[in-house]
Scaffold this motif. Structure first.
Motif, PDB file in Angstrom:
ATOM      1  N   ALA A  18      42.016  27.321 116.549  1.00  0.00           N
ATOM      2  CA  ALA A  18      41.855  26.685 117.861  1.00  0.00           C
ATOM      3  C   ALA A  18      41.948  25.174 117.739  1.00  0.00           C
ATOM      4  O   ALA A  18      42.446  24.495 118.635  1.00  0.00           O
ATOM      5  N   SER A  19      41.472  24.647 116.627  1.00  0.00           N
ATOM      6  CA  SER A  19      41.544  23.219 116.366  1.00  0.00           C
ATOM      7  C   SER A  19      41.553  23.005 114.862  1.00  0.00           C
ATOM      8  O   SER A  19      40.925  23.762 114.125  1.00  0.00           O
ATOM      9  N   LYS A  20      42.259  21.981 114.425  1.00  0.00           N
ATOM     10  CA  LYS A  20      42.253  21.650 112.998  1.00  0.00           C
ATOM     11  C   LYS A  20      41.222  20.567 112.720  1.00  0.00           C
ATOM     12  O   LYS A  20      41.225  19.948 111.660  1.00  0.00           O
ATOM     13  N   ASP A  54      39.069  27.253 100.552  1.00  0.00           N
ATOM     14  CA  ASP A  54      39.212  26.607  99.244  1.00  0.00           C
ATOM     15  C   ASP A  54      37.868  26.005  98.838  1.00  0.00           C
ATOM     16  O   ASP A  54      37.485  24.946  99.301  1.00  0.00           O
ATOM     17  N   THR A  55      37.154  26.699  97.976  1.00  0.00           N
ATOM     18  CA  THR A  55      35.824  26.240  97.569  1.00  0.00           C
ATOM     19  C   THR A  55      35.872  25.107  96.561  1.00  0.00           C
ATOM     20  O   THR A  55      34.846  24.470  96.296  1.00  0.00           O
ATOM     21  N   ALA A  56      37.052  24.808  96.000  1.00  0.00           N
ATOM     22  CA  ALA A  56      37.164  23.680  95.062  1.00  0.00           C
ATOM     23  C   ALA A  56      36.812  22.379  95.778  1.00  0.00           C
ATOM     24  O   ALA A  56      36.138  21.512  95.216  1.00  0.00           O
ATOM     25  N   ALA A  57      37.252  22.248  97.025  1.00  0.00           N
ATOM     26  CA  ALA A  57      36.944  21.049  97.811  1.00  0.00           C
ATOM     27  C   ALA A  57      35.435  20.958  98.067  1.00  0.00           C
ATOM     28  O   ALA A  57      34.851  19.868  98.026  1.00  0.00           O
ATOM     29  N   ASP A 103      37.939  17.502 104.402  1.00  0.00           N
ATOM     30  CA  ASP A 103      39.185  18.232 104.636  1.00  0.00           C
ATOM     31  C   ASP A 103      39.184  19.459 103.736  1.00  0.00           C
ATOM     32  O   ASP A 103      39.232  19.344 102.513  1.00  0.00           O
ATOM     33  N   ILE A 104      39.138  20.639 104.362  1.00  0.00           N
ATOM     34  CA  ILE A 104      39.006  21.893 103.622  1.00  0.00           C
ATOM     35  C   ILE A 104      40.216  22.787 103.897  1.00  0.00           C
ATOM     36  O   ILE A 104      40.464  23.168 105.044  1.00  0.00           O
TER      37      ILE A 104
END
Length: 155
Positions: A18-20, A54-57, A103-104
């Motif tokens: 819906a939104s970034k 992405d759990t690295a972030a 930012d994920i």
């Protein structure tokens, strides 16, 4: 009214964002029980879609904040059936009274990855005489906080 649509091949996995950009509800720094907050992913396609946050972030964000989990995803992977919505549960636990920007990437199996900017504001605890419209007199007192690890340079 302005309608937008997306044409997707029948066998292609597709998640609608819906939104970034997603803004979490502000959380008081030092809150030992920050609320669970949600971000939704909708499967607008005709096939089930597997996703993975992405759990690295998130791990790097934790390292950068004295090993404190500032942002934690409680549902980092899963499957969304066609026409259904998955709820990603998050806990935002700020260390400082500031705005956080994270930012994920969210990966779609056999599909595209999408970078979502999550924002959250850490706020100072309410002070006496503040104009906070909240009345918490009928809620039970929170459990006392326990510091897990000392911060560098702390006595």
């Amino acid at each position: 009214m302005n309608f937008q649509g997306v044409t997707v091949e029948r066998d292609r996995p597709y998640l609608h964002f819906a939104s970034k950009r997603h803004v979490f509800t502000s959380v008081t720094i030092g809150d030992c029980t920050p609320p669970r907050q949600v971000y939704e992913l909708h499967n607008g396609g005709a096939v089930p879609v597997r996703y993975e946050v992405d759990t690295a972030a998130l791990s790097q964000l934790q390292v950068d904040n004295f090993n404190h989990p500032v942002l934690c995803c409680l549902s980092p992977e899963g499957e969304v059936l066609p026409g259904k919505t998955a709820t990603l549960e998050w806990i935002f636990s700020p260390l400082e009274a500031k705005m956080y920007h994270m930012d994920i990437p969210i990966h779609v199996q056999d599909g595209d990855s999408t970078l979502v900017r999550f924002e959250g504001c850490g706020s100072n605890s309410p002070t006496l005489g503040s104009t906070n419209p909240f009345n918490c007199s009928d809620t039970k007192a929170p459990a006392p906080c326990v510091q897990r690890l000392p911060f560098p340079g702390q006595v």
